[in-house]
Write a protein that holds these residues in place. Sequence first.
Motif, PDB file in Angstrom:
ATOM      1  N   LEU A 319      54.422  32.149  50.786  1.00 26.99           N
ATOM      2  CA  LEU A 319      53.030  31.849  51.092  1.00 26.99           C
ATOM      3  C   LEU A 319      52.166  33.102  50.958  1.00 26.99           C
ATOM      4  CD1 LEU A 319      51.191  29.519  51.909  1.00 26.99           C
ATOM      5  CD2 LEU A 319      51.546  30.157  54.300  1.00 26.99           C
ATOM      6  N   ASP A 320      52.716  34.251  51.372  1.00 24.76           N
ATOM      7  CA  ASP A 320      52.004  35.525  51.165  1.00 24.76           C
ATOM      8  C   ASP A 320      51.700  35.722  49.675  1.00 24.76           C
ATOM      9  OD1 ASP A 320      52.113  36.142  53.857  1.00 24.76           O
ATOM     10  OD2 ASP A 320      53.890  37.432  53.667  1.00 24.76           O
ATOM     11  N   GLY A 321      52.702  35.429  48.841  1.00 20.20           N
ATOM     12  CA  GLY A 321      52.528  35.587  47.397  1.00 20.20           C
ATOM     13  C   GLY A 321      51.474  34.647  46.842  1.00 20.20           C
ATOM     14  N   LEU A 322      51.434  33.414  47.341  1.00 19.28           N
ATOM     15  CA  LEU A 322      50.434  32.460  46.875  1.00 19.28           C
ATOM     16  C   LEU A 322      49.028  32.885  47.299  1.00 19.28           C
ATOM     17  CD1 LEU A 322      52.204  29.019  47.455  1.00 19.28           C
ATOM     18  CD2 LEU A 322      51.838  30.222  45.281  1.00 19.28           C
ATOM     19  N   TYR A 323      48.918  33.418  48.508  1.00 19.77           N
ATOM     20  CA  TYR A 323      47.600  33.873  48.944  1.00 19.77           C
ATOM     21  C   TYR A 323      47.122  35.030  48.062  1.00 19.77           C
ATOM     22  CZ  TYR A 323      43.651  35.490  51.631  1.00 19.77           C
ATOM     23  OH  TYR A 323      42.388  35.867  51.987  1.00 19.77           O
ATOM     24  N   LYS A 324      48.030  35.915  47.714  1.00 22.02           N
ATOM     25  CA  LYS A 324      47.664  37.039  46.849  1.00 22.02           C
ATOM     26  C   LYS A 324      47.220  36.532  45.478  1.00 22.02           C
ATOM     27  CE  LYS A 324      49.494  41.404  45.017  1.00 22.02           C
ATOM     28  NZ  LYS A 324      50.682  42.307  44.962  1.00 22.02           N
ATOM     29  N   LEU A 325      47.922  35.516  44.964  1.00 16.80           N
ATOM     30  CA  LEU A 325      47.581  34.950  43.662  1.00 16.80           C
ATOM     31  C   LEU A 325      46.206  34.290  43.684  1.00 16.80           C
ATOM     32  CD1 LEU A 325      48.168  33.958  40.772  1.00 16.80           C
ATOM     33  CD2 LEU A 325      49.499  32.081  41.775  1.00 16.80           C
ATOM     34  N   TYR A 326      45.935  33.519  44.722  1.00 19.70           N
ATOM     35  CA  TYR A 326      44.692  32.744  44.799  1.00 19.70           C
ATOM     36  C   TYR A 326      43.656  33.383  45.730  1.00 19.70           C
ATOM     37  CZ  TYR A 326      47.435  29.115  42.477  1.00 19.70           C
ATOM     38  OH  TYR A 326      48.215  28.425  41.589  1.00 19.70           O
ATOM     39  N   LYS A 327      43.785  34.672  45.950  1.00 16.08           N
ATOM     40  CA  LYS A 327      42.928  35.372  46.915  1.00 16.08           C
ATOM     41  C   LYS A 327      41.443  35.094  46.697  1.00 16.08           C
ATOM     42  CE  LYS A 327      41.527  40.069  48.233  1.00 16.08           C
ATOM     43  NZ  LYS A 327      41.774  41.525  48.026  1.00 16.08           N
ATOM     44  N   TYR A 328      40.975  35.231  45.459  1.00 19.91           N
ATOM     45  CA  TYR A 328      39.541  35.074  45.215  1.00 19.91           C
ATOM     46  C   TYR A 328      39.117  33.606  45.236  1.00 19.91           C
ATOM     47  CZ  TYR A 328      39.491  40.038  44.123  1.00 19.91           C
ATOM     48  OH  TYR A 328      39.602  41.409  44.207  1.00 19.91           O
ATOM     49  N   ASP A 329      40.020  32.693  44.891  1.00 24.74           N
ATOM     50  CA  ASP A 329      39.698  31.275  45.047  1.00 24.74           C
ATOM     51  C   ASP A 329      39.427  30.968  46.522  1.00 24.74           C
ATOM     52  OD1 ASP A 329      40.247  31.151  42.371  1.00 24.74           O
ATOM     53  OD2 ASP A 329      41.890  29.722  42.525  1.00 24.74           O
ATOM     54  N   PHE A 330      40.236  31.546  47.392  1.00 25.12           N
ATOM     55  CA  PHE A 330      40.026  31.378  48.833  1.00 25.12           C
ATOM     56  C   PHE A 330      38.714  32.028  49.268  1.00 25.12           C
ATOM     57  CE2 PHE A 330      44.653  30.613  49.070  1.00 25.12           C
ATOM     58  CZ  PHE A 330      44.695  29.584  50.001  1.00 25.12           C
ATOM     59  N   GLN A 331      38.535  33.273  48.904  1.00 25.52           N
ATOM     60  CA  GLN A 331      37.467  34.072  49.503  1.00 25.52           C
ATOM     61  C   GLN A 331      36.089  33.800  48.912  1.00 25.52           C
ATOM     62  OE1 GLN A 331      38.654  38.191  49.637  1.00 25.52           O
ATOM     63  NE2 GLN A 331      40.246  37.796  51.149  1.00 25.52           N
ATOM     64  N   LEU A 332      36.020  33.404  47.665  1.00 25.14           N
ATOM     65  CA  LEU A 332      34.714  33.154  47.062  1.00 25.14           C
ATOM     66  C   LEU A 332      34.183  31.759  47.360  1.00 25.14           C
ATOM     67  CD1 LEU A 332      35.140  34.790  43.525  1.00 25.14           C
ATOM     68  CD2 LEU A 332      34.005  35.752  45.534  1.00 25.14           C
ATOM     69  N   PHE A 333      35.085  30.844  47.742  1.00 26.49           N
ATOM     70  CA  PHE A 333      34.658  29.464  47.950  1.00 26.49           C
ATOM     71  C   PHE A 333      34.928  28.980  49.381  1.00 26.49           C
ATOM     72  CE2 PHE A 333      35.148  29.988  43.387  1.00 26.49           C
ATOM     73  CZ  PHE A 333      33.948  29.478  42.939  1.00 26.49           C
ATOM     74  N   ASN A 334      35.154  29.964  50.278  1.00 25.42           N
ATOM     75  CA  ASN A 334      35.193  29.674  51.710  1.00 25.42           C
ATOM     76  C   ASN A 334      36.329  28.736  52.114  1.00 25.42           C
ATOM     77  OD1 ASN A 334      34.282  30.088  54.300  1.00 25.42           O
ATOM     78  ND2 ASN A 334      32.666  28.554  54.201  1.00 25.42           N
TER      79      ASN A 334
END
Length: 351
Positions: A319-334
Amino acid sequence: MTMGRRNVSMMRLGRCVAFLAAAAFLLPFTILLMVADQQYNLTYNSKRVFYQELIFDNGTHDDGLLTREKFMEVHERMEARREFLRSGCSRFGLDSRGQKANAWEYLINRQYHVIWCNIFKAASTSWMYNFNLMANYSAAFLDKTKEVPLVLARRKYARPTIEMIKKAQPDSITFLIVRHPLERLASAYNDKIVHAWPKSFHDKMGRMIIKKYRKSQNKPVPTERYPVFEEFVSYVLDETRARRSLDMHWTPYTDFCTPCRFAFDVILKFETLDEDQRYLIQLARLQDVVKPEWRNSGKGTNTLHNINHLYSRLKRSQLDGLYKLYKYDFQLFNYTIDSYYEIVQGDTKHG
């Protein structure tokens, strides 16, 4: 002497007449250029006023359109999303000229003045159908054809350049549809891996994943004919670490659409899609061409229970790896990942 002066005066007069004649000839073209330049440099506010003047002409509750009050409520939501994206792009330095823009997946419709960045597994089937309708394919043809919708679309919509998008944007509405990154990944896995067509590209991919990642490690070996979710995630993360291109169905959409390098007017979210796409259809005055409907509910189930079951199979490090991969998808779109950490298995390794 007098004759010489007279000749000079006549020459000067001739030059003035020639200059005035040239100016008179060029003036209409100059005005046209100025008007065209002004049209291509309209601000979003100007576009908004233009559309608002006409938006409610045919808008009734029976049309499936939003009421004026609901329209303005969704409009405020869109303004907040644009500001959140703009702020994030600035905070992470993703809006600088050094960041490469990607125009590959955009579709530009000049007839209806809409531009869409297609993100797979985020209502892409529905809006590919809509863009094919706007490209003058008939609904009867689209409903019966066996051809891939994307292939049909690209016959009408050439792959644009960055310059083509930016030239079309001033008098168009640019939009994209986003989805929680981990829900999108689960949907892609379910659709393309679990239910892969026999002998297809994704079926072969699945067999390769099983061959590489299906190891006992003192645990019961899965019996599924397709990769189980933790095997699939291991594959995705290894491909990411090796800096190999990911499949378009699970590539981060910040890589796909580079939303910090293009100005978006409307940001739809999968979670509020019904209202969001009604707003878009009404804003762009597309109600006589497309309808706010779902064309593909996916294969199998994508309920919260099913998603929770899939992620309960993962280790925390995955899950840590997935968050790193999709970090900007998470952070730019709340979007947030916190609730997923309550689902995954604990481990001591962090990737």
